[in-house]
Design an enzyme around this catalytic site. Sequence first.
Site, PDB file in Angstrom:
ATOM      1  N   LYS A   1       0.816  -1.225   0.000  1.00 55.93           N
ATOM      2  CA  LYS A   1       0.000   0.000   0.000  1.00 55.93           C
ATOM      3  C   LYS A   1       0.849   1.274   0.000  1.00 55.93           C
ATOM      4  O   LYS A   1       0.443   2.299  -0.547  1.00 55.93           O
ATOM      5  CB  LYS A   1      -0.928   0.005   1.218  1.00 55.93           C
TER       6      LYS A   1
ATOM      7  N   GLU B   1      -9.895   5.728   3.183  1.00 52.40           N
ATOM      8  CA  GLU B   1     -10.723   4.643   3.697  1.00 52.40           C
ATOM      9  C   GLU B   1      -9.784   3.493   4.001  1.00 52.40           C
ATOM     10  O   GLU B   1      -8.705   3.397   3.426  1.00 52.40           O
ATOM     11  CB  GLU B   1     -11.736   4.218   2.630  1.00 52.40           C
TER      12      GLU B   1
ATOM     13  N   SER C   1       1.736  -9.642  -0.971  1.00 50.77           N
ATOM     14  CA  SER C   1       1.403  -8.218  -0.866  1.00 50.77           C
ATOM     15  C   SER C   1       1.614  -7.636   0.528  1.00 50.77           C
ATOM     16  O   SER C   1       1.776  -6.425   0.678  1.00 50.77           O
ATOM     17  CB  SER C   1      -0.043  -7.994  -1.307  1.00 50.77           C
TER      18      SER C   1
HETATM   19  C1  LIG Z   1      -1.637  -7.079   2.452  1.00 49.57           C
HETATM   20  C2  LIG Z   1      -2.788  -6.714   1.564  1.00 49.57           C
HETATM   21  N1  LIG Z   1      -2.905  -7.309   0.365  1.00 49.57           N
HETATM   22  C3  LIG Z   1      -3.937  -7.027  -0.450  1.00 49.57           C
HETATM   23  C4  LIG Z   1      -4.917  -6.137  -0.096  1.00 49.57           C
HETATM   24  C5  LIG Z   1      -6.044  -5.921  -1.044  1.00 49.57           C
HETATM   25  O1  LIG Z   1      -5.954  -4.747  -1.769  1.00 49.57           O
HETATM   26  P1  LIG Z   1      -5.622  -4.726  -3.317  1.00 49.57           P
HETATM   27  O2  LIG Z   1      -6.509  -5.729  -3.981  1.00 49.57           O
HETATM   28  O3  LIG Z   1      -5.906  -3.343  -3.726  1.00 49.57           O
HETATM   29  O4  LIG Z   1      -4.197  -5.086  -3.495  1.00 49.57           O
HETATM   30  C6  LIG Z   1      -4.830  -5.475   1.140  1.00 49.57           C
HETATM   31  C7  LIG Z   1      -5.862  -4.483   1.537  1.00 49.57           C
HETATM   32  O5  LIG Z   1      -5.984  -4.064   2.635  1.00 49.57           O
HETATM   33  C8  LIG Z   1      -3.738  -5.779   1.981  1.00 49.57           C
HETATM   34  O6  LIG Z   1      -3.620  -5.187   3.186  1.00 49.57           O
END
Ligand SMILES: Cc1ncc(COP(=O)(O)O)c(C=O)c1O
Lengths: 280, 400
Positions: free
Chosen positions: B87, B109, B376
């Site tokens: 993020k 948000e 992620s």
């Molecule tokens: C570690 C992590 N991965 C994925 C996401 C999902 O978001 P996005 O689909 O935008 O990557 C989040 C959202 O809070 C997250 O904290």
Amino acid sequence: MTPTVHSAAATPAAPAVRLSPGAQVLAACRAEGRAALVGYLPVGFPTVQTSIEAMVAMARAGADIIEVGVPYSDPLMDGPVIQRATETALEGGTRVDDVFEAVHAISAAGAAAYVMTYWNLVLRRGVDRFAADLASAGGCGLITPDLIPDEAGEWLAASDAHGLDRVFLVAPSSTPERLAIATGACRGFVYAASTMGVTGTRETVGSAAETVVAGTRGVTDLPVCVGLGVSNRAQAADVARFADGVIVGSALVSALGEGGIPALEALTRELAAGVRESRR
Amino acid sequence: MSEQLGRFGEFGGRYVPEALIPALEQLDEVRRKAAVDPEFVGELDRLHRTYTGRPSIITEVPRFAAHCGGARVILKREDLNHTGSHKINNVLGQALLAKRMGKTRVIAETGAGQHGVATATAAALLGLECVVYMGAVDTRRQALNVARMRLLGAEVVAVTNGSQTLKDAVNEALRDWVANVDSTHYVLGTVTGPHPFPEMVRDFHRIIGVEARAQVLDLVGRLPDAVLACVGGGSNAMGIFHRFLLDPSVRLIGLEAGGEGVHSGRHAARFSGGTRGVLHGAATYVLQDDDGQTIESHSVSAGLDYPSVGPEHAHLFETGRAEYRAVTDDEAMQAFRLLCRTEGIIPAIESSHALAGAMAVGRELGPEALLLVSLSGRGDKDVHTAARWFGLLDDAEGMP
Ligand SMILES: Cc1ncc(COP(=O)(O)O)c(C=O)c1O
């Protein structure tokens, strides 16, 4: 007035060949030298049946135009009062179909009804089908708070095909270019947001409202109605000095919620007196 | 209309109040100029090197891969970024843009709290006032992140209307933005929302795929057969996918939250259980009923618990360039534990959906396959949920 001739072709900003009942009401108010009172209530609050009775009662008590709200799960232009009312409506099982029943009842009572709806509900039903259903219920058109003309191709075509008004919004942030785009796509009237913000009662209706109306008049001859924040007779009278219509929502919803139809009628009469105070 | 702004095929657009259009136009203009301004690009690059910790490394995980049909599995380690997830890539970019636009306040948000923490962090770093909207259900699920945001000086507002989750937090943030747009920039946390957000947020995350593609080529000497990422709004997925879009041999696979199973109705699988619609400013796929009312999503992972998805994913789905699968809560939690035990890496539950996807896809493709997985985020925020799920603590050890 020329007879009704509608083409199905998508002609953005097609000239109105016939005035809708709502537009006729606005023209009559203008001829009387006063602003119109536009009253908003959502279908289904507190129940579908009571909401319809309340809308008809509001028309009888002096609202010139009824704005019929469609409850939506994600009302991002609405403040707490309308959020709570529409949540109640959805929890009570209110359906989009009920909106057409309300419009029919209002039209049958001789009043003009516009439907205020978030766009996904129209898309889901099918834009043309929504327009057809609204037209056959006797509705005047749609007020679309989250649809800008740039995205409205399908609605421009459907509103032409079914002879409906389309009311887009302008706001204090609107540039002259955006004012021209929005009003160029409107038919019936233009909805001018009085402040930057969501629906809800406010202590004062700021000077931004007068400025945005003046800017709007610079680019269109359509009636300009002002909404957001008006809650009492004095504010209605104040806005009526410079607007063609005064739109009241949250205050009427609160009155209905707290005191039922009698309280709603009492506030409507007050507001109707307010719009008559400022003769022009 | 002749020109359709910010569209991915039929998806995207700007379904928002007219009042926000000037702010969106300004944002679009400023971010386009910034993207080619050496000063902006240099400053973001410097922050990524000296603050975020970029480039993030890749890690090959052979002990985990033994459970993926023997395929080779490489993780892109966004979990090692400052604040613990991808993020931050987007947030630093948008916070710099906010400064360029002369805005003094940012709002965001958040669902899991990761985006809120990242925004609070950037606001602290750059001296901006920060307000984060979070569904009241999520403030309870992710209480530690609420405390983190407050430590960083942000105000956290618990949203108690609607379903009290991420979608309602977005509604509340949009209401704030309309009222305060002169002073405030809305740091939207994923590739959803009105144009230019989906494109801009993707561009700030594109670095994930740019780095990973070069790193994999360097390590293995060839492109991966598939790139996998979890899809909430879809920002980490668009970030890692984008650099591979023109590599036809590379399959792009997005993993959505299947919750208790797509047939249970309790899930966030927009491409299995959703239909075309508009939510939060964009035309995309939405979980909705016959009237067009949004249906609440469900997932063990707060970050994937969202009823709509970025419009570019809807386009990739309809054109077939990317495929989307649902992973259940249970499958994700099994993959979560497996990575902990085989590799000593505690992943975010969101990312665990991509790991579960790799286990399935690896078994389909066999030992010759090479899989690149977007890790992620890290799982520190999820320890409480995992402890509950697996019964790791008893009452005496402090489990409520
Ligand atoms: C570690 C992590 N991965 C994925 C996401 C999902 O978001 P996005 O689909 O935008 O990557 C989040 C959202 O809070 C997250 O904290």
